[in-house]
Design an enzyme around this catalytic site. Structure first.
Site, PDB file in Angstrom:
ATOM      1  CB  SER A  56      -0.906  -0.005   1.214  1.00 40.34           C
ATOM      2  OG  SER A  56      -0.116   0.090   2.382  1.00 40.34           O
ATOM      3  CB  THR A  59       3.106  -0.022   3.822  1.00 41.54           C
ATOM      4  OG1 THR A  59       1.927  -0.399   4.530  1.00 41.54           O
ATOM      5  CG2 THR A  59       4.273  -0.803   4.359  1.00 41.54           C
ATOM      6  CD  GLU A  92       6.378  -1.247  -9.043  1.00 39.58           C
ATOM      7  OE1 GLU A  92       5.295  -0.678  -9.297  1.00 39.58           O
ATOM      8  OE2 GLU A  92       7.380  -1.146  -9.767  1.00 39.58           O
ATOM      9  CB  CYS A 111      -1.311  -3.070  -7.727  1.00 39.51           C
ATOM     10  SG  CYS A 111      -0.342  -3.966  -8.919  1.00 39.51           S
TER      11      CYS A 111
HETATM   12  P1  NAD Z   1       0.422  -3.457   3.032  1.00 40.12           P
HETATM   13  O1  NAD Z   1       1.189  -2.247   2.679  1.00 40.12           O
HETATM   14  O2  NAD Z   1      -0.465  -3.417   4.208  1.00 40.12           O
HETATM   15  O3  NAD Z   1       1.429  -4.676   3.311  1.00 40.12           O
HETATM   16  C1  NAD Z   1       2.382  -5.098   2.373  1.00 40.12           C
HETATM   17  C2  NAD Z   1       3.570  -5.695   3.096  1.00 40.12           C
HETATM   18  O4  NAD Z   1       4.216  -4.693   3.881  1.00 40.12           O
HETATM   19  C3  NAD Z   1       3.244  -6.815   4.062  1.00 40.12           C
HETATM   20  O5  NAD Z   1       4.254  -7.791   3.948  1.00 40.12           O
HETATM   21  C4  NAD Z   1       3.285  -6.122   5.421  1.00 40.12           C
HETATM   22  O6  NAD Z   1       3.556  -6.994   6.483  1.00 40.12           O
HETATM   23  C5  NAD Z   1       4.408  -5.142   5.208  1.00 40.12           C
HETATM   24  N1  NAD Z   1       4.371  -3.967   6.075  1.00 40.12           N
HETATM   25  C6  NAD Z   1       3.300  -3.370   6.646  1.00 40.12           C
HETATM   26  N2  NAD Z   1       3.670  -2.271   7.331  1.00 40.12           N
HETATM   27  C7  NAD Z   1       5.015  -2.154   7.167  1.00 40.12           C
HETATM   28  C8  NAD Z   1       5.986  -1.196   7.595  1.00 40.12           C
HETATM   29  N3  NAD Z   1       5.649  -0.129   8.312  1.00 40.12           N
HETATM   30  N4  NAD Z   1       7.271  -1.374   7.202  1.00 40.12           N
HETATM   31  C9  NAD Z   1       7.619  -2.411   6.429  1.00 40.12           C
HETATM   32  N5  NAD Z   1       6.756  -3.351   6.020  1.00 40.12           N
HETATM   33  C10 NAD Z   1       5.467  -3.230   6.374  1.00 40.12           C
HETATM   34  O7  NAD Z   1      -0.352  -3.845   1.702  1.00 40.12           O
HETATM   35  P2  NAD Z   1      -1.368  -5.065   1.475  1.00 40.12           P
HETATM   36  O8  NAD Z   1      -2.644  -4.707   2.144  1.00 40.12           O
HETATM   37  O9  NAD Z   1      -0.684  -6.345   1.812  1.00 40.12           O
HETATM   38  O10 NAD Z   1      -1.544  -5.035  -0.107  1.00 40.12           O
HETATM   39  C11 NAD Z   1      -2.504  -4.284  -0.767  1.00 40.12           C
HETATM   40  C12 NAD Z   1      -1.898  -3.039  -1.359  1.00 40.12           C
HETATM   41  O11 NAD Z   1      -0.786  -3.354  -2.189  1.00 40.12           O
HETATM   42  C13 NAD Z   1      -2.849  -2.294  -2.278  1.00 40.12           C
HETATM   43  O12 NAD Z   1      -2.735  -0.904  -2.046  1.00 40.12           O
HETATM   44  C14 NAD Z   1      -2.332  -2.601  -3.668  1.00 40.12           C
HETATM   45  O13 NAD Z   1      -2.684  -1.651  -4.656  1.00 40.12           O
HETATM   46  C15 NAD Z   1      -0.884  -2.676  -3.432  1.00 40.12           C
HETATM   47  N6  NAD Z   1      -0.192  -3.454  -4.487  1.00 40.12           N
HETATM   48  C16 NAD Z   1       0.599  -2.790  -5.382  1.00 40.12           C
HETATM   49  C17 NAD Z   1       1.216  -3.496  -6.408  1.00 40.12           C
HETATM   50  C18 NAD Z   1       2.093  -2.803  -7.430  1.00 40.12           C
HETATM   51  O14 NAD Z   1       2.838  -3.481  -8.110  1.00 40.12           O
HETATM   52  N7  NAD Z   1       2.041  -1.502  -7.558  1.00 40.12           N
HETATM   53  C19 NAD Z   1       1.012  -4.869  -6.522  1.00 40.12           C
HETATM   54  C20 NAD Z   1       0.211  -5.509  -5.580  1.00 40.12           C
HETATM   55  C21 NAD Z   1      -0.401  -4.784  -4.554  1.00 40.12           C
END
Ligand code: NAD
Length: 454
Positions: A206, A209, A227, A261
Site C-alpha cells: 500500500s 506502507t 510499487e 494493483c
Molecule cells: P500493506 O502495505 O499493508 O502490506 C504489504 C507488506 O508490507 C506486508 O508484507 C506487510 O507486512 C508489510 N508492512 C506493513 N507495514 C510495514 C511497515 N511499516 N514497514 C515495512 N513493512 C510493512 O499492503 P497489502 O494490504 O498487503 O496489499 C494491498 C496493497 O498493495 C494495495 O494498495 C495494492 O494496490 C498494493 N499493491 C501494489 C502493487 C504494485 O505493483 N504496484 C502490486 C500488488 C499490490
C-alpha cells in the site's frame, strides 16, 4: 524460531496451517548470512548466476502443483489462476536470467578510458503484499539475484506459506544465505526496512506502507523500489462497441477478485453508451461462479482477508447510501469464507469513497461523462498514477486521449497487460522506480565508474 502464527484459508475462514514467525534475532541472523553469502555470490561470473537462477526456476516448476495448491489455500484464487501466477513469475525470472549487465564506455582514447559499470547493491529486503504472493516475490528475486545481490523476502502475514516453501526449494539449489524467506507481521517489515545490513528495499504494497518505508530507510539511505497502490481509471470513447469490449473490461477490473494493483478501478463511459456498457458488463458478470478456489468450476475465489471483505462491503454500502445504484449483484456462497459477489455500481461519483479510493475487491463503479476533456480531468484527479486505459474503435483517437492520462502505463483496449520486457511502475504517489525489463534489473544495481589514466 520460538513462535509461530496461524494462516487462514479465506475460503473457509479457518486456519489451515501455522508458520514459524521470525523476530529480530532471526532477522539479524538472516542479514548476517546474506552479507556473508553476498561476497561469493557477487564474485561469481554473471553466467554462473544466470544458470543458478535458471536452476531455481526449474526446481520451482517441478513443484508447480504443490505450490499452486498452497497459494490457493492461503490466497483464495482458483488453482488454475494460482498456477498461472507462478508460471508468470518464472517467465519473469527466465527473462532476467537472459539479461547482461551493460558496461558503458564513455570514452576510450589516448588520455583516458572511462567505463560505467553496474555493481550489486548488496542485501535486498523484498517485502510483498497478499494479492500475488509468489509473482511479486519472483519479480524481485529474479533481478536481485541475477544482478549479484542476496535477498531476504518477507511475505505478507496473510500469505506466507507458498513463499516459505519457495525459500525451502531455493535452499536445495542456491548457496546458503543467497535467498532466505522470513515470515512475520508488519513489525518484521519495519525492522527489515531499518536494518543497517540491508542495502535496498523492494516493496510491493500500500501507499501508506510505502511512505513509512521511505522514512524508515532514510537513516541508512537504502535504495528503494516502491510499487504501491493504484486507482486506475478507464475511459471508454463514444465510438467503442460495448459488446465487443465488455469481456475485456470485465477482466480488466475484476480478475483476481478485483485485488490487482493495476486493475481498472473507475470506469468512465459516455452518457450515450452508459446503459449498453452496463448491460454488457452485467452479462459477463452473470457467468462468473464464485466459490472455493480448489473447485475446478470456480472463476473467482473469496476476498483474501476479513478486514478487506469488511472494507469492500462498507465502500459499497456507503456508495448506495450516497445515491449510487448496485444494478448487478452476483451470486456468492454465504460463508463462512470471505466470499463477496461480483458487484457493479452505476451513478457513481468521485465524492464516493468507492471511487476516490482503490476498492481492491470485486466491485466496479461506473461513472458517466459528456465531454472527453472533463473525463480526462476527472480521471487524472488522483494522487495515484499506476495505470490507466482508453477504449475505442479508433486507435488514433485513443492514443490522443492516452497521451493525456497521468499514469506509469496507459493501455489502449486492454488493462492491465504486463510483460517481462516492459517496465512497470507508477507515477505520482503510486511508486518509485520500476520493475521488469532491463530498467527493472538496473534498479538492483549501483553505478560504479572506472576511470583509467593513460
Ligand atoms: P500493506 O502495505 O499493508 O502490506 C504489504 C507488506 O508490507 C506486508 O508484507 C506487510 O507486512 C508489510 N508492512 C506493513 N507495514 C510495514 C511497515 N511499516 N514497514 C515495512 N513493512 C510493512 O499492503 P497489502 O494490504 O498487503 O496489499 C494491498 C496493497 O498493495 C494495495 O494498495 C495494492 O494496490 C498494493 N499493491 C501494489 C502493487 C504494485 O505493483 N504496484 C502490486 C500488488 C499490490
Amino acid at each position: 524460531m520460538s513462535t509461530s502464527f496461524e494462516v487462514i484459508n479465506p475460503a473457509t475462514g479457518e486456519p489451515f496451517t501455522a508458520v514459524p514467525e521470525a523476530g529480530t534475532v532471526e532477522l539479524d541472523a538472516a542479514a548476517a548470512a546474506a552479507t556473508r553469502a553476498g561476497r561469493a555470490w557477487r564474485a561469481l561470473p554473471h553466467a554462473e548466476r544466470q544458470q543458478l537462477v535458471l536452476a531455481l526456476v526449474a526446481t520451482v516448476r517441478a513443484h508447480l502443483d504443490e505450490l499452486a495448491l498452497l497459494l490457493t489455500r492461503e490466497q483464495g484464487k482458483p488453482v488454475g489462476r494460482a498456477r498461472g501466477e507462478i508460471e508468470s513469475g518464472l517467465r519473469y525470472c527466465e527473462s532476467f536470467a537472459a539479461m547482461a549487465l551493460p558496461v558503458e564506455v564513455v570514452r576510450d582514447d589516448t588520455d583516458e578510458r572511462v567505463e560505467i559499470r553496474r555493481v550489486p547493491v548488496g542485501v535486498v529486503g523484498a517485502i510483498t503484499a497478499w494479492n500475488y504472493p509468489l509473482l511479486l516475490a519472483l519479480w524481485k528475486i529474479g533481478p536481485a539475484l541475477v544482478a549479484g545481490n542476496t535477498v531476504i523476502v518477507k511475505p505478507s502475514p496473510y500469505t506466507p506459506v507458498a513463499t516459505l516453501r519457495l525459500g525451502e526449494l531455493a535452499r536445495s539449489v542456491l548457496p546458503a544465505g543467497v535467498l532466505q524467506v522470513l515470515a512475520g507481521g508488519d513489525d518484521l517489515g519495519r525492522a527489515l526496512t531499518a536494518h543497517p545490513a540491508i542495502n535496498k528495499i523492494s516493496f510491493t504494497g500500500s501507499e501508506r506502507t510505502g511512505k513509512a518505508i521511505m522514512a524508515s530507510a532514510a537513516p541508512t539511505l537504502k535504495r528503494l523500489t516502491l510499487e504501491l497502490g493504484g486507482n486506475d481509471a478507464g475511459i471508454v470513447l463514444d465510438d467503442a462497441d460495448p459488446a465487443a469490449i465488455a469481456a475485456d473490461l470485465y477482466w480488466a477490473a475484476l480478475s483476481n477478485c478485483g485485488q490487482v494493483c493495476a486493475g481498472l478501478k473507475r470506469l468512465y463511459v459516455p452518457e450515450r453508451l452508459a446503459s449498453a456498457i452496463e448491460e454488457a458488463l452485467a452479462a459477463v458478470a452473470a457467468t462468473i461462479v464464485v466459490g472455493d478456489g480448489t473447485r475446478d468450476y470456480v472463476d473467482m475465489g473469496p476476498v483474501q482477508n476479513e478486514p478487506q471483505l469488511r472494507r469492500v462491503r462498507s465502500l459499497t454500502a456507503a456508495a448506495e447510501q450516497a445515491g449510487a445504484q448496485v444494478y448487478f449483484r452476483g451470486e456468492a456462497p454465504d460463508g463462512p469464507g470471505y466470499f463477496h459477489p461480483v458487484t457493479l455500481v452505476r451513478n457513481a461519483t468521485e465524492e464516493m469513497a468507492v471511487v476516490a479510493q482503490e476498492q481492491f475487491g470485486p466491485v466496479l463503479p461506473i461513472l458517466t461523462y459528456r465531454d472527453i476533456d472533463d473525463a480526462v480531468a476527472r480521471a487524472n484527479a488522483s494522487d495515484l498514477g499506476l495505470g490507466a486505459s482508453v477504449w475505442s474503435g479508433d486507435e488514433g483517437r485513443a492514443v490522443e486521449v492516452a497521451e493525456r492520462m497521468e499514469a506509469g502505463t496507459v493501455w489502449v483496449n486492454q488493462h492491465p497487460m504486463l510483460s517481462p520486457d516492459v517496465p512497470f511502475g507508477g507515477v505520482k504517489q503510486s511508486g518509485l522506480g520500476v520493475e521488469s525489463s532491463l530498467h527493472g534489473l538496473l534498479g538492483y544495481t549501483d553505478i560504479s565508474v572506472l576511470r583509467i589514466k593513460r
